[in-house]
Structure formats: structure tokens, C-alpha cells
Design an enzyme around this catalytic site. Structure first.
Site, PDB file in Angstrom:
ATOM      1  N   SER A 113       0.800  -1.146   0.067  1.00  0.00           N
ATOM      2  CA  SER A 113      -0.019   0.070  -0.065  1.00  0.00           C
ATOM      3  C   SER A 113       0.687   1.292  -0.002  1.00  0.00           C
ATOM      4  O   SER A 113       1.678   1.405  -0.871  1.00  0.00           O
ATOM      5  CB  SER A 113      -0.973  -0.145   1.172  1.00  0.00           C
ATOM      6  OG  SER A 113      -1.800   1.022   1.037  1.00  0.00           O
ATOM      7  N   HIS A 114       0.530   2.087   1.143  1.00  0.00           N
ATOM      8  CA  HIS A 114       1.113   3.432   0.993  1.00  0.00           C
ATOM      9  C   HIS A 114       2.817   3.285   1.856  1.00  0.00           C
ATOM     10  O   HIS A 114       3.411   4.361   1.922  1.00  0.00           O
ATOM     11  CB  HIS A 114       0.396   3.992   1.826  1.00  0.00           C
ATOM     12  CG  HIS A 114       0.132   3.591   3.309  1.00  0.00           C
ATOM     13  ND1 HIS A 114      -0.527   2.363   3.746  1.00  0.00           N
ATOM     14  CD2 HIS A 114       0.873   4.046   4.412  1.00  0.00           C
ATOM     15  CE1 HIS A 114      -0.591   2.168   4.734  1.00  0.00           C
ATOM     16  NE2 HIS A 114       0.398   3.028   5.367  1.00  0.00           N
ATOM     17  N   ASP A 277      -2.414   6.694  -3.467  1.00  0.00           N
ATOM     18  CA  ASP A 277      -1.274   5.980  -2.899  1.00  0.00           C
ATOM     19  C   ASP A 277      -0.530   4.875  -3.630  1.00  0.00           C
ATOM     20  O   ASP A 277      -1.011   4.739  -5.033  1.00  0.00           O
ATOM     21  CB  ASP A 277      -1.497   5.434  -1.506  1.00  0.00           C
ATOM     22  CG  ASP A 277      -2.557   4.488  -1.682  1.00  0.00           C
ATOM     23  OD1 ASP A 277      -3.128   4.194  -2.554  1.00  0.00           O
ATOM     24  OD2 ASP A 277      -2.473   3.151  -0.627  1.00  0.00           O
ATOM     25  N   ASP A 279      -0.978   1.727  -4.053  1.00  0.00           N
ATOM     26  CA  ASP A 279      -1.767   0.686  -4.715  1.00  0.00           C
ATOM     27  C   ASP A 279      -3.012   1.238  -5.095  1.00  0.00           C
ATOM     28  O   ASP A 279      -4.085   0.483  -5.790  1.00  0.00           O
ATOM     29  CB  ASP A 279      -2.038  -0.764  -3.778  1.00  0.00           C
ATOM     30  CG  ASP A 279      -2.704  -0.340  -2.355  1.00  0.00           C
ATOM     31  OD1 ASP A 279      -2.456   0.745  -2.135  1.00  0.00           O
ATOM     32  OD2 ASP A 279      -3.319  -1.189  -1.976  1.00  0.00           O
ATOM     33  N   ASP A 281      -5.797   2.894  -3.465  1.00  0.00           N
ATOM     34  CA  ASP A 281      -6.898   2.659  -2.821  1.00  0.00           C
ATOM     35  C   ASP A 281      -6.984   4.005  -1.839  1.00  0.00           C
ATOM     36  O   ASP A 281      -8.399   4.146  -1.580  1.00  0.00           O
ATOM     37  CB  ASP A 281      -7.212   1.346  -2.059  1.00  0.00           C
ATOM     38  CG  ASP A 281      -5.968   1.039  -1.165  1.00  0.00           C
ATOM     39  OD1 ASP A 281      -4.982   1.675  -0.994  1.00  0.00           O
ATOM     40  OD2 ASP A 281      -6.004  -0.038  -0.464  1.00  0.00           O
ATOM     41  N   ARG A 282      -5.866   4.658  -1.582  1.00  0.00           N
ATOM     42  CA  ARG A 282      -6.434   5.823  -0.741  1.00  0.00           C
ATOM     43  C   ARG A 282      -6.543   6.917  -1.655  1.00  0.00           C
ATOM     44  O   ARG A 282      -6.100   7.048  -2.922  1.00  0.00           O
ATOM     45  CB  ARG A 282      -5.112   6.009   0.093  1.00  0.00           C
ATOM     46  CG  ARG A 282      -4.864   5.084   1.068  1.00  0.00           C
ATOM     47  CD  ARG A 282      -3.810   5.243   2.123  1.00  0.00           C
ATOM     48  NE  ARG A 282      -3.791   4.264   3.384  1.00  0.00           N
ATOM     49  CZ  ARG A 282      -3.366   4.167   4.361  1.00  0.00           C
ATOM     50  NH1 ARG A 282      -2.808   5.371   4.749  1.00  0.00           N
ATOM     51  NH2 ARG A 282      -3.359   3.350   4.948  1.00  0.00           N
ATOM     52  N   LYS A 376     -11.653   0.231  -0.641  1.00  0.00           N
ATOM     53  CA  LYS A 376     -11.641   1.561  -0.828  1.00  0.00           C
ATOM     54  C   LYS A 376     -11.017   2.069  -2.392  1.00  0.00           C
ATOM     55  O   LYS A 376     -10.039   1.356  -2.759  1.00  0.00           O
ATOM     56  CB  LYS A 376     -10.959   2.343   0.286  1.00  0.00           C
ATOM     57  CG  LYS A 376      -9.365   1.826   0.650  1.00  0.00           C
ATOM     58  CD  LYS A 376      -8.868   2.397   2.052  1.00  0.00           C
ATOM     59  CE  LYS A 376      -7.407   2.224   2.119  1.00  0.00           C
ATOM     60  NZ  LYS A 376      -7.238   0.781   2.777  1.00  0.00           N
TER      61      LYS A 376
HETATM   62  C1  G16 Z   1      -4.963  -0.220   5.617  1.00  0.00           C
HETATM   63  C2  G16 Z   1      -6.474  -0.860   5.383  1.00  0.00           C
HETATM   64  C3  G16 Z   1      -7.427   0.320   5.824  1.00  0.00           C
HETATM   65  C4  G16 Z   1      -7.033   0.833   7.102  1.00  0.00           C
HETATM   66  C5  G16 Z   1      -5.441   1.315   7.262  1.00  0.00           C
HETATM   67  C6  G16 Z   1      -5.083   1.513   8.736  1.00  0.00           C
HETATM   68  O1  G16 Z   1      -4.925   0.680   4.684  1.00  0.00           O
HETATM   69  O2  G16 Z   1      -6.902  -1.101   4.350  1.00  0.00           O
HETATM   70  O3  G16 Z   1      -8.633   0.015   5.819  1.00  0.00           O
HETATM   71  O4  G16 Z   1      -7.783   1.970   7.314  1.00  0.00           O
HETATM   72  O5  G16 Z   1      -4.830  -0.072   6.716  1.00  0.00           O
HETATM   73  O6  G16 Z   1      -3.622   1.595   8.785  1.00  0.00           O
HETATM   74  P1  G16 Z   1      -3.018   1.682  10.152  1.00  0.00           P
HETATM   75  O7  G16 Z   1      -3.381   0.303  11.048  1.00  0.00           O
HETATM   76  O8  G16 Z   1      -1.556   1.679  10.026  1.00  0.00           O
HETATM   77  O9  G16 Z   1      -3.535   2.856  10.955  1.00  0.00           O
HETATM   78  P2  G16 Z   1      -4.091   0.138   3.337  1.00  0.00           P
HETATM   79  O10 G16 Z   1      -4.117   1.440   2.651  1.00  0.00           O
HETATM   80  O11 G16 Z   1      -2.567   0.139   4.009  1.00  0.00           O
HETATM   81  O12 G16 Z   1      -4.111  -0.989   2.774  1.00  0.00           O
END
Ligand code: G16
Length: 543
Positions: A113-114, A277, A279, A281-282, A376
Site C-alpha cells: 500500500s502506502h 497511494d 496501490d 486505494d487511498r 476503498k
Molecule cells: C489499511 C487498511 C485500511 C486501514 C489502514 C489503517 O490501509 O486497508 O482499511 O484504515 O490500513 O492503517 P493503520 O493500521 O496503519 O492505521 P492500506 O491502505 O494500508 O491497505
């Protein structure tokens, strides 16, 4: 299918976090590490005959290697076909759409992801189920349990496949179909939004800047904004995807998307700015010299959804993660629709969407989406905003200000303390847990503590219970402080402090959140003893 059975030993650290298994690339490169986890996924599933697997990732370093390995393990475990995005690419929302559209037996998405990419940074893997959404906790727990006892995995005796040429290849009765990663997704967006209205908006001289942060949305943004919506080429930036995201941190927030933030706060700022981000989704939404918090963005989208083609029939309900502000709750109340509060993690929205209870979901962590997929969706949020702007013909700031005038402002900010030694972060949480019962009824400045708890959630559809999802200090006027450890980091611990205060007075709506939250920030530090226990003087990231 001929395959080899390879003996292996378990690794102890394959517990999926908030969103799949995320580790340093170097960890994934240990012999058998990726293979063990993929075999553990397949051992957990009952793979039906003729099953197809969707496969793709955000293109970060190790993506191509992992894709070839997963194809071989899938073939050896009875999948008849793998649908893979060209070049191994599928954004997370596009992968979710492919799973749903072609009704595949779930999919594997490769992304951290990010988190930054490259040989010294992060890689990740997760399984999404047939509804297109992240596997729920009972499946991820089962995968983890398998990973602790695994003794062997299966690898098909097939060569590396060509994942760069569109079309179908067959080997020993097994099929690999390489699909265009963008086309289906772009069609879906066109079905939801009024592209004519957005095209007309661009023709008025309206200017936008979308920052793909050298990550997966580059080709999607070019197809949607430039080719299909006719936006000027200068409307997009950093659209050349690279394996290490141009050396950057592909997290669309005010700190890491600094290129875009400088432009949007500069002299010649465009009307609208957005970023996505690693991938895809953000999303982050900006107006001219104006930042829209993800919590406000969700509330605004809910309030205005009806004017957008795909949601003209109204929305069934909304859901937000617990740390997300209650701005959307007020909209739900005025629309007389249900509003659900879930733990952090998109996987908690899946059941609600499948049951038709909610249409829109969102999280403070820059995630917004709807039931069009089960992830998302960054570009979806950007298009929804563009569609609203195209119809309202007001600036982003005007739209937000008018919203606050109607509903009041849930002043909101998140302070992140990244890479704290794990024992220090745990000491802060423990201290809070111990002291919370004694806080009830105490007054801090203008705030009186009403209740404190460690958030737990019972899924209204399947009854599953998730505990210890974040510590909440709730004040009598509805303001609150939430403390939570991130579930997506790979080094040390990240402590997040979420601050929210309700401000009905429109005379104060123009003020900066950090100013309005000053007292709350001090209370949060005092209650947690964060400085004393970690030595940290200030947050790493403020959003
Ligand atoms: C992931 C989940 C999101 C969540 C986030 C929280 O995001 O898919 O639903 O809100 O983690 O991150 P943390 O636990 O670091 O607060 P992503 O975009 O990393 O897949």
C-alpha cells in the site's frame, strides 16, 4: 498438472496485519517465505473445480518475481486459470472489480500500500475473497494458523509465463490470461459518473492536478482524466510508475505528497488537487490553498451523493471506522439512514455492503469507497469530487464551508509517532489502559471525561467479535481522543493519536485545526505520558 512437493519449515511471523502480510522485501526473499504464505492461503480455502484466481499488484519491487511464483503454486493447487494484470499490475480497487466482474475465486493482491518500495523497503500480499474484498479475520486467522504448521508446498512444473502480452496462454491444461489492468476499471468509473458534465467542467478552464506519486494509478489516471475526460496533460503528475515509487513514500497526506501540496498552496494553484497511494486505494483531496480531511470528505460525499449519476437513487447507509470523525454521522442522521462504526480496516465493511446495509464507507486514513467494489478506491473518490464540482460549480473551500455551516464542524486531526521502539509504544498503551478507569468524571480544561473504553465491535451480520481496537477517551460534549497502534507498519511501532472536537460556531470554521485543537493536543499528551515514555517531542506526521 505435474508439480513438485517441496519440504519447508514454518516462519513464526506470518500474521496478517490490518491489511495482509507486510514485511521488508528482504524478509520475503528468504527461501520459502512467500511460498509458505501462499500455500497457507490455498490450504485454508476449498478451491472448487475450474476455479480462476485474480492476480496483480502495485508494481513495486519484487512484484514480478512473486507473480511468477504464485502462478506456479496456484497451478499446483488446482486452479484452472489465473487472470493477471498486464505486467503484473492491478490497482487494489481494479483487482476487486476484476474478481467481481469475472466472478473469480478471489484474488491475490501484491502490495504494501502506502509503505515505500524498493529492495530495502516493503512488500506485501493479501487474499481477497469472492466478493472482491479483503479476507475477513476468521480467514486471515486460519491462514496464520496454517502458516505455523506448514511442512510442504506445491510448485507446478511449468516455465515462467509471459505476463506482458495481452491474451491467453495454456500450459498442461492450465490457463494464464493476461488482461488490460485499466480498461474494465475505467469502464466502471464511466458507468458511475457523469463524464459529460466533468468534460464540460474542464472546458470552462477549470484546472486540476492529480499526483500518482510514481505508483500504480499513473496509467489509470492517464486513461480516465486525459483520454476519457479530455483534461489537459498538465492535470496529472508523477504518473510514471516505478518499482520504488521514485524513491518516495507513496502515502497521500500533507507530509508525503509534498510536491502536490506545494503546488496547491502556491501562487498559481489549480482549482482542485488530489493524490493516491502505492496501490491506488487511498486518496487525498485538496482545493486551492485548502485541505479536506478524509473524514469531512466522506461526510460531503454522503451529503451530495444523490446528485451523482451512480448514486441518484440514494444511499442505503454509511459506515466509518471508529477513529474517523463523526461528521458523516450527522449527515446520516439528516438523511435518516443508518451509520455503522467499525474497527479500522476495510475488511470490516464487506459484510455490511454485501448485506446491502451501506453504500458508502470511509476511514480517516485517506480511504473512501462505495459498494461498486469491496476495497476503498482512490480514483473513484477523486471522480466523485469532480462530479460534485461539475454540478455545483463552487470551489472546494466553498462546498466544505457550506457543509460546516449546515452541520457544524468536527474539527479533526491525527498525530502519528512513527517508528517508536515497540516496548515504549506498548508502555504508553499500557499506561493508558491502567489509568483510564480513573479518568471518568475528571475535567481537563474545558473538557470533562464522560467515558473511556477499548473499542470492541460485534459484526451485525455474522456476529463475530473484534476486541481491543483502540483506546477512546470520550468527553461530555462529544469531543474525543483515540489512541491506537498502527497495524500496517513494518519497523518498530507507530502510535496514532486521533483528535476530534465539535465546533458549531461558524465564526471559528475558518481557523486551522491545529489551532482549534491546541488544548486537546495537550490533554492527549498529558493522559498518555507519551513524551515521558518515548522521548518524542513532536509527531512524525500530522494530518
Ligand atoms: C489499511 C487498511 C485500511 C486501514 C489502514 C489503517 O490501509 O486497508 O482499511 O484504515 O490500513 O492503517 P493503520 O493500521 O496503519 O492505521 P492500506 O491502505 O494500508 O491497505
Amino acid at each position: 498438472m505435474k508439480f513438485q512437493t517441496i519440504s519447508t519449515q514454518p516462519f513464526s511471523d506470518q500474521k496478517p496485519g490490518t491489511s495482509g502480510l507486510r514485511k521488508r522485501v528482504k524478509v520475503f526473499q528468504h527461501p520459502h517465505y512467500l511460498e509458505n504464505f501462499v500455500q497457507s492461503i490455498f490450504d485454508t480455502l476449498e478451491i472448487p473445480a475450474n476455479a480462476t484466481l485474480t492476480l496483480g499488484g502495485d508494481g513495486r519491487y519484487y512484484n514480478r518475481v512473486a507473480i511468477q511464483t504464485i502462478i506456479k503454486i496456484a497451478a499446483a493447487n488446482g486452479f484452472a486459470k489465473v487472470m493477471v494484470g498486464q505486467g503484473g499490475i492491478l490497482s487494489t480497487p481494479a483487482a476487486s472489480h476484476v474478481i467481481r466482474k469475472y466472478q473469480t475465486f478471489g484474488g491475490i493482491i501484491l502490495s504494501a500500500s502506502h509503505n515505500p518500495g524498493g529492495p530495502d523497503n516493503d512488500f506485501g500480499i493479501k487474499y481477497n475473497t469472492t466478493n472482491g474484498g479483503p479476507a475477513p479475520e476468521k480467514i486471515t486467522e486460519a491462514i496464520f494458523a496454517k502458516s505455523k504448521t506448514i511442512a510442504q508446498y506445491r510448485l507446478a512444473d511449468i516455465p515462467d509465463m509471459d505476463i506482458d502480452t495481452l491474451g491467453t496462454q495454456k500450459v498442461n491444461g492450465f490457463t494464464v490470461e493476461v488482461i488490460d489492468p485499466v480498461a474494465d476499471y475505467a469502464d466502471l468509473m464511466e458507468s458511475l459518473f457523469d463524464f459529460d458534465a466533468i468534460r464540460a467542467l474542464f472546458k470552462t478552464g477549470f484546472r486540476m492536478k492529480f499526483d500518482a506519486m510514481h505508483a500504480v494509478t499513473g496509467p489509470y489516471a492517464k486513461e480516465v482524466f486525459l483520454n476519457r475526460l479530455g483534461a489537459d496533460a498538465s492535470s496529472v503528475m508523477n504518473c510514471e510508475a516505478s518499482e520504488d515509487f521514485g524513491g518516495g513514500h507513496p502515502d497521500p497526506n500533507l507530509t508525503y505528497a509534498h510536491d502536490l501540496v506545494e503546488i496547491m498552496y502556491g501562487d498559481d494553484a489549480p482549482d482542485f488537487g488530489a493524490a493516491s497511494d502505492g496501490d491506488g486505494d487511498r486518496n487525498m483531496i485538496l482545493g486551492k490553498h485548502f485541505f479536506v480531511t478524509p473524514s469531512d470528505s466522506l461526510a460531503l460525499i454522503a451529503a451530495n451523493a444523490r446528485i451523482v449519476k451512480g448514486y441518484s437513487g440514494g444511499i442505503a447507509g454509511v459506515a466509518r471506522s471508529m477513529p474517523t470523525s463523526a461528521a458523516v454521522d450527522k449527515v446520516a442522521q439528516s438523511l435518516d439512514i443508518p451509520c455503522y462504526e467499525t474497527p479500522t480496516g476495510w475488511k470490516f465493511f464487506g459484510n455490511l455492503m454485501d448485506a446491502g446495509k451501506v453504500t458508502l464507507c470511509g476511514e480517516e486514513s485517506f480511504g473512501t469507497g462505495s459498494s461498486h467494489v469491496r476495497e476503498k478506491d482512490g480514483l473513484w473518490a477523486v471522480l466523485l469530487w469532480l462530479n460534485i464540482l461539475a454540478i455545483k460549480r463552487q470551489s472546494v473551500e466553498q462546498i466544505v464551508m457550506r457543509h460546516w455551516l449546515q452541520f457544524g464542524r468536527n474539527v479533526y486531526s491525527r498525530h502519528d509517532y512513527e517508528d517508536i521502539p515497540t516496548d515504549e509504544a506498548n508502555a504508553v498503551i499500557q499506561h493508558l489502559r491502567d489509568s483510564m478507569p480513573g479518568l471518568v468524571g475528571k475535567t481537563f480544561g474545558q473538557y470533562k471525561v464522560a467515558t473511556c473504553d477499548d473499542f470492541s465491535y460485534t459484526d451485525p451480520i455474522d456476529g463475530s467479535v473484534s476486541t481491543k481496537q483502540g483506546l477512546r477517551v470520550l468527553f461530555e460534549d462529544g469531543s474525543r481522543i483515540v489512541y491506537r497502534l498502527s497495524g500496517t507498519g513494518t519497523e518498530g511501532a507507530t502510535l496514532r493519536i486521533y483528535l476530534e472536537a465539535f465546533e458549531p460556531d461558524s465564526a471559528k470554521h475558518g481557523l486551522d485545526a491545529q489551532v482549534l485543537l491546541q488544548e486537546m493536543i495537550q490533554i492527549a499528551l498529558q493522559l498518555s505520558q507519551l513524551k515521558e515514555k518515548t522521548g518524542r517531542e513532536k509527531p512524525t506526521v500530522i494530518t
